[in-house]
Design a protein around this motif. Structure first.
Motif, PDB file in Angstrom:
ATOM      1  N   HIS A 104       6.156   1.989   0.056  1.00 17.23           N
ATOM      2  CA  HIS A 104       4.875   2.366  -0.555  1.00 17.23           C
ATOM      3  C   HIS A 104       3.868   2.249   0.271  1.00 17.23           C
ATOM      4  O   HIS A 104       3.416   1.117   0.870  1.00 17.23           O
ATOM      5  N   ASP A 105       2.995   3.453   0.502  1.00 18.26           N
ATOM      6  CA  ASP A 105       1.917   3.481   1.459  1.00 18.26           C
ATOM      7  C   ASP A 105       0.615   3.629   0.426  1.00 18.26           C
ATOM      8  O   ASP A 105       0.423   5.002   0.137  1.00 18.26           O
ATOM      9  N   VAL A 106       0.201   2.626  -0.277  1.00 14.26           N
ATOM     10  CA  VAL A 106      -0.896   2.637  -1.057  1.00 14.26           C
ATOM     11  C   VAL A 106      -2.186   2.138  -0.564  1.00 14.26           C
ATOM     12  O   VAL A 106      -2.533   1.393   0.215  1.00 14.26           O
ATOM     13  N   ALA A 107      -3.199   2.633  -1.258  1.00 19.53           N
ATOM     14  CA  ALA A 107      -4.532   2.086  -1.352  1.00 19.53           C
ATOM     15  C   ALA A 107      -5.172   1.978  -2.550  1.00 19.53           C
ATOM     16  O   ALA A 107      -4.946   2.477  -3.626  1.00 19.53           O
ATOM     17  N   VAL A 108      -5.865   0.801  -2.550  1.00 24.43           N
ATOM     18  CA  VAL A 108      -7.005   0.526  -3.692  1.00 24.43           C
ATOM     19  C   VAL A 108      -8.192   0.073  -3.176  1.00 24.43           C
ATOM     20  O   VAL A 108      -8.312  -0.422  -1.730  1.00 24.43           O
ATOM     21  N   PRO A 109      -9.274  -0.184  -3.802  1.00 27.61           N
ATOM     22  CA  PRO A 109     -10.462  -0.740  -3.515  1.00 27.61           C
ATOM     23  C   PRO A 109     -10.147  -1.946  -2.800  1.00 27.61           C
ATOM     24  O   PRO A 109      -9.292  -2.727  -3.353  1.00 27.61           O
TER      25      PRO A 109
END
Lengths: 480, 480
Positions: free
Chosen positions: B346-351
Motif C-alpha cells: 500500500h502506497d498511502v498518505a495521511v496528514p
C-alpha cells in the motif's frame, strides 16, 4: 428579478442582499477607481452552504456571478462589467480559521479571511505563512488564491499556488467540491485544485483552503546593496544562492529613478548609502535557526561580490528598525509614484537571466520613440519579475501621457514576449489584459483555456468578461 | 491497418515502428510482470514533430495511444490493455538536454531523458535537480512528470509537479502546445501545465519540460535514530524543522520488521545501533553552504529530542561512506521484501499528524481479521507517505495470501480515507487503482475529472483504461 432577489434573501437573509445603489457602490468600483460596473445585487453569504445556494439560484436563473474578495486587485478582475445583469458575491463573511494542525504544518481557512489574519494564525502557532503583499490587511485569502498572488517572498516560498494543499470550491452549477485534503502527496488523478488557483473566479468560487505552514523565522539579515548594473545584480543573486541556498528569502532591485522618487516624496526616507548608485538591491537572508549568524554570512558574500566587481557599496541593517527602514524604501515606491503623478505600469516577468537585456532594450526602445519619458523600474528580480513603469515627463499633460499607453504596452509586451516572458507576472489578466493577452498567447493555448472554461462553465456565468471570453466578440455583459 | 503502419513508417522511419512480437514484448509488459497488453505497433519517434505526427495519424485513424517512458511504473499506467488496438509511443529517443540557463536556474529537457541524465546535467552546472528515486537510472523525466513522481526529497523540494516551470505537450489531436516558459511568475490565465502533470498520459503526451534547478548541496549530515514510537518520530520532525528549517531534506521512518528483513536478506547490511528499536528514523540535513556545521546542529537537536524522550539512541554518520550505508538500509527494504516472498503493498498518505493513529489502527484492524500477517511499514513520514506492506506469513501459501488483497486493501484504504488521506500517495492510479479510487473519491470529484478528460480527449484515445474511464462500463480496450 423580484423572484431572484426573494430567493437570495431566503438563502442569506435580507441584511446580506444589498440592492440600494449606495450600499452596492463600494463593490461596483475597484479601489483605484479604474473600473466601474453594475449589478442586480451584492450578496454576502456566511457559509459555504450559503455560497452554494446563491450560486445555484443564479445558475438556475442564468444570472452571472462576480466573486469578490477584498477588492484589492489591480486588473479589474473583481469588478462587474458595466450594464451587466450580475450578482456580486462578497466573501468577507466567510472568515473562520477552520483548523490548525501543527504536526502536519497546515492551516485550514475560510476564503474570506484576510491574508493578515492567516499570517497571524500561523504566527500564533509559531509557524510562518509566507505569502506577503502590500494589501495584506485587506485582501482576502480566497482572492489571493484566485489570482495566484505573488509578493516579496516568492523567491524562497513560491507563489500562492505553491502554498496550497487543498481547496473547497463551489462549482458553477452550485455543487460543492470538497478537496480540503492536507496532504503533501496525493497522486489519485488530476490535481483539480490547480484549475481554480489563478482562474480569477471564472471556473468556480473558492470557499476554503488548506494552506502549508513553514517553520517560523528566527534569524534575519537585511542589506541595501549598490550594484553597477542589472547584470551584476543577477550575478550577485547567483553568488548568494550558491553560498546561502534558500536562506535568500528576498532579492529586490530598485532603479535609481525609483529611489529618487521615494527620497523626494516620502518624508522619513533617506538613502542608506552615501552616494546614489545606478541600481540598488535589497537582500534578505532568513533562517529558522536562532543562531544562524546571517549577518556574517551576508557580509562574507557581499565582500566576495565586491572582489568580483558586482558590489559598489552596501549597508547591512544593524537592527530590526534599520531593516524595516530598508523595506520601507522598497515598499514606498508605488506611493511615491502616485504622488509624483500619473504612470503607465507594467507587471512583467522574463527569465532572470534576461532581466539585463530586457531593461536595456526596453529603455532604448521607449526612449527612441519617447525621449522624455521617465522609466521607473524595480521589482522582484529574484523571480524575474519587474514592475517596469513609465512616469509622466514633467511637462506633459495627463491626457496626452495616458493616451500613449497602448504604444508603450506594445513596445514592452512585444519585447517581454520575445524574451520568453509574461505580460502579467503577478497581477493576473482581469479586464485589463484580457484582450491584450490574445496578441501573445498562441492560438493553441487560448483554445485550451477556452476548452476548460467551456467544460466547467459552458454558459459563461462565472465572472464573465474576465481573464478570457468564451467567444471573442462576446462582451460578457449581456449574460442572463 | 496496413495503411496505418505505412503512415507511421513515413513519420518515424521503418526502424522505429516495431511490430514483431519479440520486438514489442518489452513494451507490452510492465517491469514487475504484473500487467500484459497488446498493441498494433510500438512507435519510437525522435522529435516532438514526429510525436505530433504519430498522434495525428492515430487520432485520424481512431487508434488509441499509450505513451511509455522508462516503463518503471508500479500501477500498470504505461502498459496497453489486453486485446486493445493501441499504438505504444516509446519516448526514449527524445533524449536531448535542450538548454541550460544557470542565471535563471532552469534546465530545458526532452521528455525522454532519464532522470539520472537530468540530475547529471544539473550537477555538471553546479546545480541540484532534486527529484530522486530508486529507478532514476532508467525512468524518463516525461514519465516522472506524467506520474508526478515523489521520492526521498519531497519534504524539502516537493513532488515532481513543484519542479516544473514549463511544458511542451502534444495534444490528443496532434497539435503541439508550446508552454516551455522558464518563469517563476506568470499569471496570464489557467496554468495549463498542471493538467498534464500527474495525468498519466491520459490528456496528451509531454514531450519536453523546463525544470527548476537549485543550489548544489555542499554540506550534509545523516543520522539513524531509534525512536520509541511513531508519535515520537512526528514530534522529532517538528523539533528538527523548528531548529533547522528546510535543511531537513529527508525524514524516513523504518519499522522494526522492515529493518529485520533487510538485515536478514541483504548481505552487507548491519544495524547501525547496538539494539533493535521498535522504529528507526533516517534523518538528513543538507545545505548549500560548505561550512554549515550540520553534524553539530543535528547532534544538538537529537540531544534535545533525547531530553524530551523522543530519541532512544542515534548514530550520526561520520563519513560519506557511513551516510551511504544508512541510505542503503533504507533503500534495500523493497529488495529484502522481494527476497522474503510475496507482499501486499500500500502506497498511502495521511496528514503527518495522523501517521501514529493510522499505524496503530491499521495494525489492529488487520491483526483482528488476520492475526498471523506481518506488517512491514516504512516510508517518507515527513510527507505523511507510508509504504504499508503486508508480508506473507511464513506458513501461508502464495495463492491464499494474494487472494486476501482486496480484503486488506479495504481495511487500509477505508482507514486512510477516514483520516483524510490518499490511497495513492506517489505511484498514481494506472490500471491498479483505477476502479478502487471510485470507492473513495466523491461523485463530484470523479465528475470533474471526467469533465476534463471529455473536454481534452472526447474519444478516449489517450492511454485508455488508465487513471479513469470516460464511461464506467467501458474497458477502453476496444477503442478504435
Amino acid at each position: 428579478m423580484g423572484e431572484l432577489l426573494a430567493a437570495l434573501v431566503r438563502a442569506v437573509g435580507a441584511d446580506y442582499v444589498l440592492t440600494a445603489p449606495e450600499d452596492m457602490a463600494p463593490f461596483l468600483t475597484d479601489w483605484r477607481g479604474r473600473y466601474h460596473g453594475d449589478a442586480l445585487a451584492v450578496v454576502k453569504p456566511l457559509t459555504t452552504a450559503q455560497v452554494a445556494e446563491v450560486v445555484s439560484i443564479c445558475s438556475r436563473a442564468g444570472i452571472a456571478i462576480v466573486p469578490q474578495g477584498g477588492n484589492t486587485g489591480l486588473c479589474g478582475g473583481a469588478t462587474p462589467l458595466p450594464g451587466g445583469r450580475a450578482v456580486v458575491l462578497g466573501l468577507s463573511r466567510l472568515d473562520r480559521i477552520r483548523a490548525l494542525d501543527t504536526d502536519n504544518d497546515t492551516l485550514c481557512v475560510d476564503a474570506g479571511c484576510t491574508l493578515a489574519a492567516v499570517q497571524h494564525a500561523a504566527a500564533a502557532a509559531d509557524r510562518l505563512f509566507p505569502l506577503a503583499l502590500a494589501s495584506e490587511g485587506s485582501c482576502l485569502i480566497g482572492g489571493n488564491l484566485s489570482t495566484n498572488a505573488g509578493g516579496v517572498q516568492v523567491l524562497r516560498y513560491g507563489n500562492a499556488r505553491e502554498l496550497v494543499l487543498g481547496l473547497e470550491v463551489v462549482l458553477p452549477d452550485g455543487r460543492v467540491w470538497n478537496g480540503l485534503r492536507g496532504l503533501r502527496k496525493d497522486n489519485t488523478g488530476y490535481d483539480l485544485k490547480q484549475l481554480f488557483i489563478g482562474a480569477e473566479g471564472t471556473l468556480g468560487v473558492i470557499t476554503a483552503a488548506v494552506l502549508k505552514l513553514f517553520p517560523a523565522i528566527r534569524s534575519r539579515a537585511t542589506a541595501w546593496v549598490a550594484v553597477p548594473d542589472p547584470q551584476s545584480a543577477v550575478r550577485l543573486l547567483g553568488l548568494l544562492r550558491s553560498h546561502c541556498g534558500d536562506r535568500v528569502s528576498a532579492f529586490e532591485i530598485i532603479g535609481r529613478s525609483a529611489l529618487e522618487l521615494v527620497l523626494e516624496h516620502i518624508p522619513a526616507a533617506r538613502n542608506p548609502l552615501p552616494r546614489m548608485a545606478p541600481w540598488a538591491v535589497l537582500v534578505e537572508l532568513s533562517d529558522a535557526a536562532a543562531d544562524a549568524a546571517l549577518e556574517a554570512k551576508l557580509l562574507e558574500v557581499l565582500s566576495l561580490g565586491g572582489e568580483q566587481g558586482l558590489v559598489e557599496d552596501a549597508a547591512i541593517a544593524a537592527s530590526i528598525v534599520q531593516a524595516q527602514a530598508l523595506w520601507t524604501l522598497r515598499e514606498s515606491i508605488s506611493e511615491a509614484q502616485r504622488i509624483e503623478g500619473l504612470s503607465i505600469k507594467h507587471d512583467v516577468a522574463v527569465p532572470v537571466s534576461r532581466i539585463p537585456e530586457f531593461l536595456e532594450r526596453a529603455g532604448a526602445a521607449l526612449h527612441r520613440v519617447w525621449p522624455e519619458v521617465r522609466i521607473v523600474a524595480f521589482g522582484h528580480i529574484g523571480d524575474g519579475n519587474l514592475h517596469f513603469n513609465l512616469s509622466k515627463p514633467d511637462a506633459a499633460d495627463n491626457a496626452a501621457f495616458i493616451e500613449r499607453t497602448p504604444e508603450a504596452n506594445r513596445i514592452v509586451h512585444d519585447l517581454v514576449t520575445g524574451l520568453g516572458g509574461s505580460i502579467s507576472a503577478e497581477h493576473g489578466l482581469g479586464q485589463l489584459k484580457r484582450d491584450e493577452i490574445l496578441r501573445y498567447k498562441s492560438a493553441v493555448e487560448m483554445d485550451m483555456m477556452r476548452t476548460i472554461k467551456q467544460a466547467f462553465d459552458p454558459r459563461g456565468l462565472m465572472n464573465p468578461g474576465k481573464l478570457l471570453q468564451l467567444e471573442r466578440q462576446d462582451t460578457g455583459a449581456a449574460v442572463g
